[in-house]
Scaffold this active site. Structure first.
Site, mmCIF file in Angstrom:
data_model
loop_
_atom_site.group_PDB
_atom_site.id
_atom_site.type_symbol
_atom_site.label_atom_id
_atom_site.label_comp_id
_atom_site.label_asym_id
_atom_site.label_seq_id
_atom_site.Cartn_x
_atom_site.Cartn_y
_atom_site.Cartn_z
ATOM 1 N N HIS A 1 -2.191 -13.539 -4.666
ATOM 2 C CA HIS A 1 -1.135 -12.528 -4.885
ATOM 3 C C HIS A 1 -0.500 -12.210 -3.540
ATOM 4 O O HIS A 1 -0.985 -11.376 -2.786
ATOM 5 C CB HIS A 1 -1.762 -11.275 -5.522
ATOM 6 C CG HIS A 1 -0.779 -10.209 -5.876
ATOM 7 N ND1 HIS A 1 -1.035 -9.246 -6.831
ATOM 8 C CD2 HIS A 1 0.463 -9.928 -5.410
ATOM 9 C CE1 HIS A 1 -0.012 -8.425 -6.941
ATOM 10 N NE2 HIS A 1 0.916 -8.814 -6.069
ATOM 11 N N HIS B 1 3.656 -12.195 -1.884
ATOM 12 C CA HIS B 1 5.096 -12.425 -2.089
ATOM 13 C C HIS B 1 5.687 -12.998 -0.816
ATOM 14 O O HIS B 1 5.536 -12.404 0.258
ATOM 15 C CB HIS B 1 5.809 -11.116 -2.421
ATOM 16 C CG HIS B 1 5.290 -10.455 -3.665
ATOM 17 N ND1 HIS B 1 5.932 -10.554 -4.882
ATOM 18 C CD2 HIS B 1 4.193 -9.697 -3.878
ATOM 19 C CE1 HIS B 1 5.253 -9.867 -5.788
ATOM 20 N NE2 HIS B 1 4.191 -9.336 -5.209
ATOM 21 N N HIS C 1 2.677 -8.810 -12.964
ATOM 22 C CA HIS C 1 2.261 -7.531 -12.390
ATOM 23 C C HIS C 1 2.168 -6.529 -13.545
ATOM 24 O O HIS C 1 3.121 -6.387 -14.328
ATOM 25 C CB HIS C 1 3.308 -7.014 -11.404
ATOM 26 C CG HIS C 1 3.310 -7.688 -10.069
ATOM 27 N ND1 HIS C 1 3.379 -9.046 -9.919
ATOM 28 C CD2 HIS C 1 3.249 -7.168 -8.814
ATOM 29 C CE1 HIS C 1 3.365 -9.337 -8.620
ATOM 30 N NE2 HIS C 1 3.285 -8.208 -7.927
ATOM 31 N N GLU D 1 -0.118 -1.533 -12.053
ATOM 32 C CA GLU D 1 -0.075 -1.185 -10.620
ATOM 33 C C GLU D 1 0.251 0.309 -10.546
ATOM 34 O O GLU D 1 -0.583 1.114 -10.160
ATOM 35 C CB GLU D 1 0.991 -2.023 -9.894
ATOM 36 C CG GLU D 1 1.163 -1.648 -8.426
ATOM 37 C CD GLU D 1 2.318 -2.390 -7.734
ATOM 38 O OE1 GLU D 1 3.204 -2.933 -8.440
ATOM 39 O OE2 GLU D 1 2.336 -2.402 -6.483
ATOM 40 N N ASP E 1 -0.531 -9.018 -1.079
ATOM 41 C CA ASP E 1 0.719 -8.539 -1.689
ATOM 42 C C ASP E 1 1.926 -8.757 -0.764
ATOM 43 O O ASP E 1 2.629 -9.745 -0.921
ATOM 44 C CB ASP E 1 0.577 -7.073 -2.107
ATOM 45 C CG ASP E 1 1.498 -6.681 -3.252
ATOM 46 O OD1 ASP E 1 2.121 -7.581 -3.850
ATOM 47 O OD2 ASP E 1 1.576 -5.479 -3.568
ATOM 48 N N ASP E 2 2.165 -7.826 0.163
ATOM 49 C CA ASP E 2 3.329 -7.915 1.062
ATOM 50 C C ASP E 2 2.851 -7.570 2.471
ATOM 51 O O ASP E 2 3.103 -6.475 2.979
ATOM 52 C CB ASP E 2 4.414 -6.928 0.612
ATOM 53 C CG ASP E 2 4.871 -7.213 -0.806
ATOM 54 O OD1 ASP E 2 5.607 -8.187 -0.999
ATOM 55 O OD2 ASP E 2 4.450 -6.480 -1.724
HETATM 56 N N1 ADE Z 1 7.374 -7.172 -5.310
HETATM 57 C C1 ADE Z 1 6.801 -7.279 -4.111
HETATM 58 N N2 ADE Z 1 5.717 -6.492 -4.031
HETATM 59 C C2 ADE Z 1 5.584 -5.882 -5.228
HETATM 60 C C3 ADE Z 1 4.664 -4.969 -5.777
HETATM 61 N N3 ADE Z 1 3.625 -4.503 -5.081
HETATM 62 N N4 ADE Z 1 4.855 -4.550 -7.040
HETATM 63 C C4 ADE Z 1 5.887 -5.002 -7.747
HETATM 64 N N5 ADE Z 1 6.782 -5.859 -7.277
HETATM 65 C C5 ADE Z 1 6.633 -6.310 -6.029
HETATM 66 ZN ZN ZN Z 2 2.765 -7.997 -5.889
#
Ligand code: ADE
Ligand code: ZN
Length: 343
Positions: free
Chosen positions: A18, A20, A198, A201, A279-280
């Site tokens: 996971h 992006h 997703h 969350e 994630d990011d």
């Molecule tokens: N796009 C990038 N990060 C995300 C996240 N944590 N939740 C939903 N969309 C995303």
């Molecule tokens: Zn994500």
């Protein structure tokens, strides 16, 4: 045994499910691409960017994340962005990764779909050939956009199906439940693609049920609100449907007030197939190793727990059986080797 050292976690062979691509755009790269491509951003310095990275909820982050992604213009930009992550994989011993990308963020600005996917795929191929890092690419639909927009995106992906393993669903969860995309996910499946989404969350456990029942997903991305629904926990334990959990992200986006309150190890102890992910990472303060390290610092993550979550990630991955076996052996060899003892 509780994990105490960052170097041990760094050397541990890891798998990431996971992540992006647009979320690995580090401030330095963002500002240099903005200068190169003549894109005006509301931030001019790295300090201003870090100042802006204070989020109270998912949408605060998404607004900045989509703004940042506008600096990506050429095929080479997408290659460089992906390569930056793959270099991180090498440094952090991430041996297999299944990154997401959001084509609509780029095609809406007139960037050709082919430039995006070919830039990304070329970097993934180079990493496989030069460094043995394996990968599967996942194309996400933005859930705040319409179903028609998602169908158009799937249409644009048709000439590039060889580069794709699965489709996913991301962006604003509130107000955009999974079932909005059931028809486009069905079409993706008829094209031979797997599906993930997703869910759970920021949204309720009900969204996880919907992703399971209306999208037929192989994995749930995040899924932490499952902790509120005992029937769902029973289902997840019974089926071993994996959750790709992102601890640092969840704290940065205020899903949990602090890491010590995160539910990932509760889910693990209940028998849910949880995995650790970043994630990011450019926005949330760390890559995969830092996510494991945060769990060790705040939740006393043990070697056994880390091992279990990595076995989960290997088994939950889209790698073929041979590759899974090779990764499992690599992990076992690492844990059995004295060279990597934590003492
Ligand atoms: N796009 C990038 N990060 C995300 C996240 N944590 N939740 C939903 N969309 C995303
Ligand atoms: Zn994500």
């Amino acid at each position: 045994m509780a994990i105490t050292t960052y170097p041990w976690l760094l050397a541990l062979p890891k798998v990431e499910l996971h992540i992006h691509l647009e979320g690995m755009l580090e401030p330095e790269l963002m500002l240099s691409l903005a200068r190169k491509n003549g894109i005006q951003l509301p931030f001019n310095t790295i300090g201003q960017l870090y100042e802006a990275y204070r989020f109270n909820q998912l949408q605060d982050f998404l607004d900045i994340y989509y703004q940042g992604a506008q600096v990506l213009i050429t095929q080479q930009d997408f290659y460089d962005l992906t390569w930056h992550y793959l270099k991180k994989c090498q440094q952090q011993n991430i041996v297999h990764a299944e990154p997401f990308f959001d084509p609509q963020t780029h095609t809406a600005r007139g960037i050709p779909f082919g430039d995006v996917i070919e830039g990304i795929s070329a970097a993934l191929t180079d990493a496989r050939e030069k460094h043995g890092i394996t990968s599967h690419l996942i194309m996400c639909f933005l859930r705040h956009l319409s179903e028609i927009d998602a169908f158009n995106t799937l249409e644009q992906a048709k000439p590039f199906l060889d580069c794709l393993t699965a489709v996913g669903l991301d962006s604003s969860e509130k107000g955009h439940p999974p079932e909005k995309f059931s028809r486009v996910f069905n079409q993706a499946k008829t094209l031979g693609l797997l599906t993930v989404a997703h869910a759970g969350e920021e949204g309720p456990a009900l969204n996880i049920w919907s992703a399971i029942n209306t999208l037929g997903v192989s994995r749930i991305d995040h899924g932490v609100t499952a902790i509120d629904d005992t029937k769902l926990i029973d289902y997840l334990v019974g089926t071993q449907l994996p959750l790709t959990v992102c601890p640092l992200s969840n704290v940065k986006l205020a899903i949990f007030p602090e890491m010590s309150k995160h539910c990932i190890l509760n889910l693990l102890e209940k028998g849910v197939c949880v995995t650790v992910n970043s994630d990011d990472p450019a926005y949330f303060g760390g890559y995969l190793t830092e996510n494991f390290y945060a769990l060790s610092q705040s939740l006393n993550l043990t070697q056994t727990q880390a091992h279990k979550m990595l076995v989960n990630a290997i088994q939950a991955s889209f790698a073929n059986d041979n590759r899974k076996q090779a990764m499992l052996s690599q992990l076992t060899n690492f844990l059995n080797s004295n060279k990597h003892s934590m003492i």
